[in-house]
Design a protein around this motif. Sequence first.
Motif, PDB file in Angstrom:
ATOM      1  N   GLU A  15       0.823  -1.213   0.000  1.00  0.00           N
ATOM      2  CA  GLU A  15       0.000   0.000   0.000  1.00  0.00           C
ATOM      3  C   GLU A  15       0.857   1.263   0.000  1.00  0.00           C
ATOM      4  O   GLU A  15       0.532   2.264   0.638  1.00  0.00           O
ATOM      5  CB  GLU A  15      -0.952  -0.005   1.201  1.00  0.00           C
ATOM      6  N   GLY A  16       1.961   1.205  -0.735  1.00  0.00           N
ATOM      7  CA  GLY A  16       2.813   2.376  -0.902  1.00  0.00           C
ATOM      8  C   GLY A  16       3.865   2.574   0.166  1.00  0.00           C
ATOM      9  O   GLY A  16       4.757   3.405   0.022  1.00  0.00           O
ATOM     10  N   SER A  17       3.785   1.822   1.257  1.00  0.00           N
ATOM     11  CA  SER A  17       4.749   1.986   2.347  1.00  0.00           C
ATOM     12  C   SER A  17       6.034   1.227   2.045  1.00  0.00           C
ATOM     13  O   SER A  17       6.024   0.194   1.385  1.00  0.00           O
ATOM     14  CB  SER A  17       4.150   1.471   3.655  1.00  0.00           C
ATOM     15  N   SER A  18       7.154   1.736   2.564  1.00  0.00           N
ATOM     16  CA  SER A  18       8.426   1.028   2.392  1.00  0.00           C
ATOM     17  C   SER A  18       8.552  -0.115   3.390  1.00  0.00           C
ATOM     18  O   SER A  18       9.428  -0.966   3.258  1.00  0.00           O
ATOM     19  CB  SER A  18       9.599   1.993   2.569  1.00  0.00           C
ATOM     20  N   LEU A  19       7.655  -0.140   4.399  1.00  0.00           N
ATOM     21  CA  LEU A  19       7.665  -1.182   5.420  1.00  0.00           C
ATOM     22  C   LEU A  19       6.381  -1.998   5.353  1.00  0.00           C
ATOM     23  O   LEU A  19       5.332  -1.505   4.935  1.00  0.00           O
ATOM     24  CB  LEU A  19       7.799  -0.579   6.822  1.00  0.00           C
TER      25      LEU A  19
END
Length: 223
Positions: free
Chosen positions: A122-126
Motif C-alpha cells: 500500500e505504498g509503504s516502504s515497510l
Amino acid sequence: MKILIIEDEIDLLQNSKEFLEAENFLVETAMDYPSGLEKVMNYQYDCILLDIMIPGGSGLDILKQMKAANRKQAVLILSAKDSVADKVLGLEIGADDYLAKPFHFAELLARIKSIIRRNAQEGSSLLTYKNITVDPENRIVRIADKTLSFNRKEFDMLYYFLLRPNKLLEKTTLAEAVWGDHADQADNLDFIYSQIKNIRKKLKDADAEADIQAVYGVGYKLV
C-alpha cells in the motif's frame, strides 16, 4: 521476492537476471510467447518484466490473456517500442508501469520496488502485521523494538507469509515462491518444514503476536 523476465534479447535477459539476483530477488525467465504465457498462468510472481515484441506473439497479448483469466500480477512493460499508443494500451490492459529500452539498472530496480510497494505494501516502504515489521529493501525484521536475524530463505518465506496473512498457502506454492518455479518437482518438500520450524522458533522467542500454523496435509498460514 520472485521476478519473471519475459525477454528475447539474450544479453539483456542475462544481465538483468544477474543484476536482480545480486539484489536478492529470485529470478525466472522466458524467451518467447508460449513459455512466457505458460509461466504467468501457472506461477505467481511479485513482478513480471514483460517485453512487447517476443517470438511467437506479443507481450500485450500475454497481458490480455492474464486479464481474461483474472491473473492479477504486477507487470512492468519493457520495450524498445517507445510509442505513446503501446504505452497507453499496455497500461489500459493492466500493466503497472512502462520502461523504455535502453534503461539503467538502477531505474529498473527503483520501478520494480515502487510497483511492489504499491501492490503489496500500500505504498509503504515497510510491511507491518501485528507487532512484526519488515523492511524488504534492507531485509530487516523487527518485532516490537527487537531486530531478528533471518537467513535469506527464512526472510523470503516470512515476507511471503506477511503479504498474505490468514491465507492458507500450500507447500508447493511456498516452495515455488522461495526456491523457484520447478521446486514442485522435488522428491519431497521436507525442506519447507525445516525452514518454517526455524521461523516459528524465532518468532516465538521474540514474543511475536503472530505464528505460522500448520494445516495438516495441505500447507501453512500466518495467524
